[in-house]
Design a protein around this motif. Structure first.
Motif, PDB file in Angstrom:
ATOM      1  N   ARG A   1      -5.548   2.442  13.358  1.00 37.15           N
ATOM      2  CA  ARG A   1      -6.838   2.891  12.818  1.00 37.15           C
ATOM      3  C   ARG A   1      -7.563   3.851  13.769  1.00 37.15           C
ATOM      4  N   ALA A   2      -7.263   3.767  15.064  1.00 41.89           N
ATOM      5  CA  ALA A   2      -7.988   4.561  16.061  1.00 41.89           C
ATOM      6  C   ALA A   2      -7.662   6.047  15.925  1.00 41.89           C
ATOM      7  N   SER A   3      -8.595   6.876  16.354  1.00 44.10           N
ATOM      8  CA  SER A   3      -8.431   8.325  16.218  1.00 44.10           C
ATOM      9  C   SER A   3      -7.361   8.883  17.147  1.00 44.10           C
ATOM     10  N   ASN A   4      -6.995   8.138  18.204  1.00 39.40           N
ATOM     11  CA  ASN A   4      -5.977   8.637  19.127  1.00 39.40           C
ATOM     12  C   ASN A   4      -4.551   8.290  18.700  1.00 39.40           C
ATOM     13  N   MET A   5      -4.396   7.640  17.559  1.00 41.03           N
ATOM     14  CA  MET A   5      -3.071   7.323  17.042  1.00 41.03           C
ATOM     15  C   MET A   5      -2.442   8.579  16.421  1.00 41.03           C
ATOM     16  N   ASP A   6      -1.119   8.680  16.454  1.00 39.96           N
ATOM     17  CA  ASP A   6      -0.431   9.821  15.837  1.00 39.96           C
ATOM     18  C   ASP A   6      -0.662   9.834  14.333  1.00 39.96           C
ATOM     19  N   VAL A   7      -0.648   8.646  13.728  1.00 38.08           N
ATOM     20  CA  VAL A   7      -0.988   8.486  12.310  1.00 38.08           C
ATOM     21  C   VAL A   7      -2.229   7.602  12.283  1.00 38.08           C
ATOM     22  N   SER A   8      -3.380   8.238  12.096  1.00 35.12           N
ATOM     23  CA  SER A   8      -4.659   7.524  12.161  1.00 35.12           C
ATOM     24  C   SER A   8      -5.141   7.156  10.756  1.00 35.12           C
ATOM     25  N   LEU A   9      -5.085   5.854  10.461  1.00 42.36           N
ATOM     26  CA  LEU A   9      -5.527   5.344   9.153  1.00 42.36           C
ATOM     27  C   LEU A   9      -6.934   4.768   9.306  1.00 42.36           C
ATOM     28  N   SER A  10      -7.859   5.628   9.666  1.00 42.64           N
ATOM     29  CA  SER A  10      -9.225   5.205  10.013  1.00 42.64           C
ATOM     30  C   SER A  10      -9.966   4.562   8.847  1.00 42.64           C
ATOM     31  N   GLY A  11      -9.565   4.859   7.620  1.00 43.91           N
ATOM     32  CA  GLY A  11     -10.272   4.331   6.465  1.00 43.91           C
ATOM     33  C   GLY A  11      -9.824   2.948   6.013  1.00 43.91           C
ATOM     34  N   ASP A  12      -8.790   2.393   6.655  1.00 43.09           N
ATOM     35  CA  ASP A  12      -8.260   1.091   6.234  1.00 43.09           C
ATOM     36  C   ASP A  12      -8.535   0.055   7.324  1.00 43.09           C
ATOM     37  N   VAL A  13      -9.570  -0.773   7.122  1.00 45.07           N
ATOM     38  CA  VAL A  13      -9.955  -1.760   8.131  1.00 45.07           C
ATOM     39  C   VAL A  13      -8.945  -2.904   8.249  1.00 45.07           C
ATOM     40  N   SER A  14      -7.979  -2.974   7.341  1.00 48.75           N
ATOM     41  CA  SER A  14      -6.940  -4.005   7.434  1.00 48.75           C
ATOM     42  C   SER A  14      -5.781  -3.575   8.341  1.00 48.75           C
ATOM     43  N   VAL A  15      -5.858  -2.365   8.861  1.00 53.19           N
ATOM     44  CA  VAL A  15      -4.865  -1.852   9.809  1.00 53.19           C
ATOM     45  C   VAL A  15      -5.392  -2.076  11.218  1.00 53.19           C
ATOM     46  N   SER A  16      -4.529  -2.542  12.117  1.00 51.19           N
ATOM     47  CA  SER A  16      -4.938  -2.749  13.514  1.00 51.19           C
ATOM     48  C   SER A  16      -5.383  -1.435  14.129  1.00 51.19           C
TER      49      SER A  16
END
Length: 200
Positions: A111-126
């Motif tokens: 979910r974090a912005s520094n991830m290569d694939v950032s799923l910021s809109g899904d709070v069920s993702v770590s």
């Protein structure tokens, strides 16, 4: 041979020099040599002129003064950039319709912005490293593996507990998000082939 790094980031053989010869600025005729690593990692020495000594040693051990703390990706070393090897396309969830570029090596999903694939809109993702997608360039394959999260994720509805090879259109389910793999690189195409055919 016993390589040591001086305070300025130069590597030198402490069995031959008491201090860094590059920093000292002087070489005798016998000192005009450098370390060369072949493809198998074997070490040999070759005669060089004085100005090339430190640069050649640092290149041989993978170090330069400018970028001593930077990791160079597989393709960056070959073509100077890290090109796309594929995409994950969101087919369900908050990021529906979005694509996420994959690079060679490990791609961290979270979910974090520094991830290569950032799923910021899904709070069920770590927040960090929920899952990993790897492109392995020598085998030209995509692999998915668990990240550092205690949460699970799924490949085609099967839980992923270890390394699993991925195929075109395989679907990762992470939290409430589903991502489809769209490869660019495969057995049919990779950037090395393009380079051999004159692309770079």
């Amino acid at each position: 041979m016993n390589l040591q790094k001086c305070s300025n980031g130069h590597f030198y053989d402490v069995e031959k020099y008491s201090t860094c010869p590059h920093c000292a600025g002087g070489f005798t005729a016998e000192q005009k040599e450098t370390v060369v690593l072949d493809n198998q990692g074997s070490v040999e020495t070759q005669a060089l002129t004085q100005p090339l000594f430190a640069d050649a040693v640092n290149q041989a051990v993978g170090n330069t003064e400018k970028d001593s703390n930077v990791t160079v990706g597989f393709y960056s070393g070959l073509i100077g950039t890290e090109p796309v090897v594929g995409w994950l396309v969101c087919i369900e969830g908050e990021h529906f319709g979005e694509d996420f570029k994959l690079k060679s090596g490990r791609n961290f999903i979270g979910r974090a912005s520094n991830m290569d694939v950032s799923l910021s809109g899904d709070v069920s993702v770590s927040r960090e490293k929920h899952a990993i997608v790897v492109y392995e360039p020598r085998g030209r394959i995509f692999i998915t593996q668990p990240g550092e999260s205690s949460e699970l994720f799924y490949l085609n509805d099967e839980v992923v507990l270890s390394n699993v090879t991925m195929k075109v259109n395989d679907i990762l389910s992470i939290g409430k998000t589903k991502l489809m793999l769209i490869p660019c690189c495969s057995e049919a195409f990779c950037w090395e082939d393009y380079m051999k055919d004159g692309g770079k």
